[in-house]
Design a protein around this motif. Structure first.
Motif, short mmCIF file in Angstrom:
data_model
loop_
_atom_site.label_atom_id
_atom_site.label_comp_id
_atom_site.label_asym_id
_atom_site.label_seq_id
_atom_site.Cartn_x
_atom_site.Cartn_y
_atom_site.Cartn_z
N UNK A 52 0.88 -1.19 -0.10
CA UNK A 52 -0.04 -0.05 0.19
C UNK A 52 0.78 1.29 0.11
N UNK A 53 0.37 2.29 -0.45
CA UNK A 53 1.02 3.70 -0.37
C UNK A 53 1.56 3.98 0.87
N UNK A 54 0.80 3.47 2.00
CA UNK A 54 1.06 4.00 3.39
C UNK A 54 2.28 3.21 3.90
N UNK A 55 2.23 1.88 3.66
CA UNK A 55 3.34 0.86 4.05
C UNK A 55 4.48 1.28 3.24
N UNK A 56 4.60 1.43 2.05
CA UNK A 56 5.73 1.92 1.16
C UNK A 56 6.49 3.04 1.64
N UNK A 57 5.45 4.10 1.90
CA UNK A 57 5.89 5.49 2.56
C UNK A 57 6.75 5.03 3.82
N UNK A 58 5.97 4.31 4.77
CA UNK A 58 6.52 4.15 5.99
C UNK A 58 7.96 3.38 5.94
N UNK A 59 8.01 2.34 5.25
CA UNK A 59 9.09 1.66 4.96
C UNK A 59 10.50 2.47 4.59
N UNK A 60 10.08 3.47 3.38
CA UNK A 60 10.95 4.33 3.03
C UNK A 60 11.49 5.42 4.02
N UNK A 61 10.64 5.83 4.68
CA UNK A 61 10.80 6.79 5.71
C UNK A 61 11.71 6.26 6.79
N UNK A 62 11.52 5.04 7.16
CA UNK A 62 12.38 4.22 8.24
C UNK A 62 13.89 4.37 7.60
N UNK A 63 13.71 3.64 6.36
CA UNK A 63 15.17 3.48 5.48
C UNK A 63 15.97 4.82 5.58
#
Length: 117
Positions: A52-63
């Protein structure tokens, strides 16, 4: 090794700590894609269509926060954003490759159909 605390989280070993940084459903696939070139968010979205956009954004933010990936925002209309792997992220690639190959071997051992290597 004794237990240790980082960011208010208790870790019992270095593997657990490493997995907290690059583990999960999306972080390793993101790093794997970024190993050879810069990617825009929309390209990652298409490539990881199950995210999902939300999960992809969250993973990228953490990385990005953990220094595995950099995010560059270009002042255009609409804004263009590119993600690039860092040296820290590149150091994770051999680990990811080893896990990937091990996973492919296990698929074969368990007689699960999978894409060719």
């Amino acid at each position: 090794m004794p237990d240790f605390v980082k960011d208010n989280h208790l870790f019992h070993n270095p593997v657990e700590f490493a997995m907290s940084k690059i583990g999960g459903t999306y972080k390793m696939p993101i790093l794997w894609r970024l190993k050879d070139k810069k990617w825009r968010f929309s390209e990652l979205q298409k490539s990881l269509s199950h995210a999902s956009d939300r999960m992809l954004s969250k993973a990228l933010k953490e990385l990005v926060e953990d220094g595995f990936v950099t995010k560059e925002i270009f002042p255009e209309v609409p804004p263009r954003v590119e993600y690039t792997i860092t040296d820290r992220g590149q150091k994770a690639i051999p680990v990811i490759e080893m896990l990937r190959n091990y996973g492919l071997d296990l698929l074969q051992e368990f007689e699960v159909e999978h894409p060719k290597r």
